[in-house]
Write a protein that holds these residues in place. Structure first.
Motif, PDB file in Angstrom:
ATOM      1  N   SER A  61     -32.701 -14.967  15.527  1.00 18.37           N
ATOM      2  CA  SER A  61     -32.602 -13.936  14.504  1.00 18.37           C
ATOM      3  C   SER A  61     -33.812 -13.023  14.540  1.00 18.37           C
ATOM      4  CB  SER A  61     -32.470 -14.574  13.119  1.00 18.37           C
ATOM      5  OG  SER A  61     -32.524 -13.610  12.111  1.00 18.37           O
ATOM      6  N   ALA A  62     -35.019 -13.628  14.658  1.00 14.49           N
ATOM      7  CA  ALA A  62     -36.234 -12.820  14.676  1.00 14.49           C
ATOM      8  C   ALA A  62     -36.268 -11.916  15.895  1.00 14.49           C
ATOM      9  CB  ALA A  62     -37.471 -13.731  14.645  1.00 14.49           C
TER      10      ALA A  62
ATOM     11  N   THR B 182     -27.088  -7.548   9.373  1.00 14.98           N
ATOM     12  CA  THR B 182     -27.727  -8.620  10.108  1.00 14.98           C
ATOM     13  C   THR B 182     -27.770  -9.856   9.258  1.00 14.98           C
ATOM     14  OG1 THR B 182     -29.903  -7.940   9.326  1.00 14.98           O
ATOM     15  CG2 THR B 182     -29.160  -7.019  11.416  1.00 14.98           C
ATOM     16  N   PRO B 183     -27.797 -11.065   9.916  1.00 13.72           N
ATOM     17  CA  PRO B 183     -27.865 -12.301   9.151  1.00 13.72           C
ATOM     18  C   PRO B 183     -29.087 -12.339   8.267  1.00 13.72           C
ATOM     19  CG  PRO B 183     -27.351 -12.737  11.461  1.00 13.72           C
ATOM     20  CD  PRO B 183     -27.701 -11.283  11.346  1.00 13.72           C
TER      21      PRO B 183
ATOM     22  N   PRO C 292     -29.530 -26.139   4.786  1.00 17.48           N
ATOM     23  CA  PRO C 292     -28.719 -25.098   5.385  1.00 17.48           C
ATOM     24  C   PRO C 292     -28.125 -25.549   6.701  1.00 17.48           C
ATOM     25  CG  PRO C 292     -30.869 -24.267   4.718  1.00 17.48           C
ATOM     26  CD  PRO C 292     -30.917 -25.750   4.613  1.00 17.48           C
ATOM     27  N   ALA C 293     -27.016 -24.969   7.048  1.00 19.42           N
ATOM     28  CA  ALA C 293     -26.409 -25.236   8.340  1.00 19.42           C
ATOM     29  C   ALA C 293     -27.353 -24.779   9.433  1.00 19.42           C
ATOM     30  CB  ALA C 293     -25.070 -24.504   8.453  1.00 19.42           C
TER      31      ALA C 293
ATOM     32  N   PRO D 203     -26.247 -19.334   7.773  1.00 22.47           N
ATOM     33  CA  PRO D 203     -25.706 -18.831   9.046  1.00 22.47           C
ATOM     34  C   PRO D 203     -24.930 -17.528   8.893  1.00 22.47           C
ATOM     35  CG  PRO D 203     -25.332 -21.187   8.835  1.00 22.47           C
ATOM     36  CD  PRO D 203     -25.890 -20.734   7.517  1.00 22.47           C
ATOM     37  N   GLY D 204     -24.173 -17.376   7.795  1.00 19.98           N
ATOM     38  CA  GLY D 204     -23.381 -16.175   7.625  1.00 19.98           C
ATOM     39  C   GLY D 204     -24.084 -15.062   6.887  1.00 19.98           C
TER      40      GLY D 204
END
Length: 427
Positions: free
Chosen positions: A14-15, A373-374, A6-7, A408-409
């Motif tokens: 995020s957390a 949210t991501p 993953p990127a 990421p998205g």
């Protein structure tokens, strides 16, 4: 070769952004809140509030003076220093907070350390009892109780009035905070042991399943060898060309089976018979599927409400059966996770064979529709993820590389890279 994963994605950011506000406050922050709450409560006790004939507690003589204010500011500085150290050096933090409680009690004209000035100490005791080893936690409790007792003894030896009942109440709250912290620490330790045991069971389950699949592969290959050997024996004198062809097929099947066994059996160990758990979704698939069955898997998944878009890169070529099966199992488990946990209505499966020495498998989903949210709200992102444990174990046994994480998205990506043996052939 490095598996493209993953990127870059900041899991901590995020957390933190998705965690509740109260969970973002550090233990030192809670101790500071407790200290200032105690100071405010102490002040309110010493002023006459609306509806009262007089204040609940008579203010000390030196509180309104500059020296009293200076002592209170000094105590607050010591307390804030202790709060700042609570996470990194909890024992030193407790000492600062205990000294601050004594210093703050000096200008108040009290007969024992007030409960309000011990709130921050209680927070520190809870934190130490929950996070530190039992011996260190026990020493912290003894230090806190010893200070309360020492304060009373000094006043008694000085001939001053002693607030024994108040001191006992403060000591009791300290013990309760410590016991709650120990209970929390034991709960965390138990949960961690449970997670480790579940992960170990997931690995064992996957190994047992791999062993069973390898048994089926070997049995199939031995069956072919037996049939071809019988055919060669019957025609070896009358039709030598057909006999040579049969012997060639026997050699090919034997070499491929032996190579697969060597790749797998070095890492597997004999286990007692047991139930390996439910298999991933995919009704109607053959018992020993491979990447050729991806279209059938996509059809079966579509009936569950998730479209699977299969993309193939590179020229199709035969794969050893153990690698072909493991690649399919990774895709199958990943697609099952999408159906169960992601909330997405589609996912993409990419099979990259452009590198002759490496097979790349990538499964991606965009996450829940209209996710705010991501990564969306998924069990996979915040749960234990024992399906991922099994996939990682399967790929590792083949000396491959595995990566899984949020995109990421938004959404989730699982990537596996399996090395291909040089000159491998398959039936």
């Amino acid at each position: 070769m490095t598996v493209p994963g993953p990127a870059p994605y900041d899991h901590r950011m995020s957390a933190t952004s998705s965690a509740p506000l109260l969970r973002r406050v550090t233990p030192g922050g809670w101790a500071a809140v407790a200290w200032f709450a105690g100071m405010v409560f102490t002040l309110l006790l010493r002023i006459r509030l609306p509806g009262q004939a007089s204040a609940d507690v008579m203010a000390g003589v030196i509180i309104p003076r500059w020296d009293g204010v200076t002592v209170l500011l000094l105590a607050t500085g010591l307390a804030l220093r202790g709060c700042a150290l609570l996470t990194r050096r909890p024992t030193a933090s407790l000492r600062y907070l205990l000294v601050a409680a004594v210093v703050c009690s000096t200008p108040l004209g009290v007969v024992a350390i007030p409960f309000a000035q011990y709130l921050a100490v209680d927070v520190a005791l809870y934190t130490i009892a929950a996070a530190r080893p039992p011996r260190e936690a026990g020493q912290a409790l003894l230090l806190a109780l010893g200070l309360v007792a020492g304060y009373l003894v000094v006043r008694l030896l000085s001939g001053w009035t002693v607030g024994t009942t108040d001191g006992l109440a403060v000591a009791l709250t300290a013990v309760v905070a410590w016991l709650l912290g120990r209970s929390e620490g034991q709960s965390r330790a138990y949960a961690e042991r449970t997670r480790a045991q579940d992960a170990a069971r997931a690995v064992t389950s996957e190994r047992l399943r791999i062993a069973r699949e390898m048994h089926d592969t070997v049995a199939h290959s031995i069956g072919i060898v037996a049939l071809q050997a019988g055919a060669a024996r019957r025609v070896i004198e009358t039709q030598p060309a057909q006999a040579r062809q049969a012997l060639t097929e026997i050699e090919t099947a034997s070499r491929e089976t032996l190579a697969g066994l060597r790749r797998m059996l070095g890492a597997l160990r004999t286990e007692e018979p047991g139930d390996p758990g439910p298999r991933p979704a995919g009704d109607g698939l053959p018992e020993m599927p491979g990447l050729a069955a991806l279209d059938r898997l996509a059809e079966a998944t579509a009936s569950a409400g998730v479209r699977v878009l299969v993309s193939r890169i590179g020229e199709p070529r035969p794969l050893p059966q153990d690698i072909d099966l493991s690649a399919f199992r990774v895709v199958q488990e990943s697609v099952t996770n999408v159906v169960r946990h992601s909330g997405a209505d589609c996912c993409t499966v990419t099979v990259d064979r452009s590198d002759p020495g490496f097979l790349i498998i990538c499964v991606e989903d965009p996450g829940p529709a209209h996710a705010a949210t991501p990564g969306g709200a998924r069990a996979r992102g915040g749960g234990v993820g024992y399906g991922l444990v099994g996939m990682r174990e399967r790929v590792t046994l083949l000396h491959g590389e595995f990566d899984a994480g949020p995109r990421p998205g938004g959404g989730y990506r699982v990537t596996a890279g399996l090395p291909l043996p040089t000159g491998a052939t398959t039936r």
